[in-house]
Design an enzyme around this catalytic site. Structure first.
Site, PDB file in Angstrom:
ATOM      1  N   ASP A  92       4.235   1.748  -4.292  1.00  0.00           N
ATOM      2  CA  ASP A  92       4.300   2.717  -3.255  1.00  0.00           C
ATOM      3  C   ASP A  92       4.570   2.054  -1.937  1.00  0.00           C
ATOM      4  O   ASP A  92       4.388   0.864  -1.672  1.00  0.00           O
ATOM      5  CB  ASP A  92       2.825   3.462  -3.351  1.00  0.00           C
ATOM      6  CG  ASP A  92       2.614   4.291  -4.387  1.00  0.00           C
ATOM      7  OD1 ASP A  92       3.626   4.735  -5.182  1.00  0.00           O
ATOM      8  OD2 ASP A  92       1.384   4.516  -5.010  1.00  0.00           O
ATOM      9  N   TYR A 147      -1.324  -7.581 -10.913  1.00  0.00           N
ATOM     10  CA  TYR A 147      -1.516  -7.211  -9.574  1.00  0.00           C
ATOM     11  C   TYR A 147      -3.009  -7.629  -8.949  1.00  0.00           C
ATOM     12  O   TYR A 147      -3.883  -7.907  -9.613  1.00  0.00           O
ATOM     13  CB  TYR A 147      -1.898  -5.455  -9.415  1.00  0.00           C
ATOM     14  CG  TYR A 147      -0.468  -4.703  -9.437  1.00  0.00           C
ATOM     15  CD1 TYR A 147       0.155  -4.422  -8.328  1.00  0.00           C
ATOM     16  CD2 TYR A 147      -0.104  -4.442 -10.662  1.00  0.00           C
ATOM     17  CE1 TYR A 147       1.487  -3.605  -8.478  1.00  0.00           C
ATOM     18  CE2 TYR A 147       1.218  -3.668 -10.926  1.00  0.00           C
ATOM     19  CZ  TYR A 147       1.862  -3.505  -9.665  1.00  0.00           C
ATOM     20  OH  TYR A 147       3.067  -2.560  -9.918  1.00  0.00           O
TER      21      TYR A 147
END
Length: 241
Positions: A51, A110
């Protein structure tokens, strides 16, 4: 024509997301533009999407190019001239023609970075400034995520996923200097999954949500948290094939 794999990093604060955008403000647009300067105009495919504001220390893309690009180190050097300052090419490798940059992925990782130091506007785009918290408790809560789970309540709308089932291999917290870091590794992630997970754990640490409620949300019984952690602390840190 040969196919190459590009391993790169990027500063997500400079883009509207990793995917191509209508106004050419995505990472994919910038990297495609850099490639076009070198005469490489085949469609660029990305292994993962992030994003707006989310960074990557290790991202992967693939593209077809002419067989005359035999010196990949030279290609890397030239590509960096057109990719800097917000994208850096770390390595370029030749791959087989049937290589699927997205669907051949075995796992993705992540990291979400919290800074417990004094606020700095120079760091604000790269960490989430947050008061110190109980790291052992955070580790305990993150452990609830490990395993095969239906994470339908940890998913933003708008994704193209056929299923919300995911297998989480690692979910842990650790300290580094004046930072706390949440580390996630899975066979795949849903849109917004990590930011929803981070925000939910923080809510429990803040006493705004109970452990029982967190477990129920992970078990897909009921959604108690709809809020996402800010994007600036999140980094795509590894993709394995």
């Amino acid at each position: 024509m040969m196919k190459i794999k590009i391993i790169f990093s990027y500063d997500g604060s400079a883009f509207l997301g990793s995917a191509s955008q209508p106004h050419k403000k995505g990472v994919q647009d910038a990297l495609s533009g850099a490639l076009s300067h070198l005469g490489i105009v085949s469609p660029l495919l990305m292994a993962s999407r992030t994003d707006k504001g989310v960074h990557a220390s290790y991202a992967v893309a693939s593209v077809g190019c002419g067989d005359h690009f035999v010196n990949l180190e030279y290609l890397q050097k030239q590509l960096n001239k057109f990719s800097h300052p917000f994208i850096h090419i770390k390595k370029i490798e030749k791959v087989k023609d049937d290589f699927e940059v997205r669907f051949d992925v075995k796992s993705r990782e992540y990291r979400y970075i919290f800074s417990h130091s004094s606020y700095s506007p120079f760091m604000a785009s790269y960490v989430h400034f947050y008061p110190k918290f109980d790291l052992d408790k955070a580790n305990e809560l993150l452990g609830f995520f490990v395993g095969k789970k239906d994470l339908k309540f940890f998913c933003k709308s708008g994704g193209d996923n056929k299923t919300t089932l995911r297998e989480i291999f690692i979910a842990r917290a650790y300290a580094y200097k004046d930072f706390s870091i949440f580390h996630f590794k899975a066979n795949g992630f849903l849109r917004g999954q990590i930011r929803l997970s981070v925000a939910s754990v923080l809510k429990v640490l803040e006493g705004k949500m109970s452990e029982k409620e967190l477990k129920e949300q992970i078990e897909a019984k009921k959604q108690y948290n709809h809020f996402l952690a800010p994007p600036n602390g999140l980094y795509l840190s590894r993709i394995c094939y």
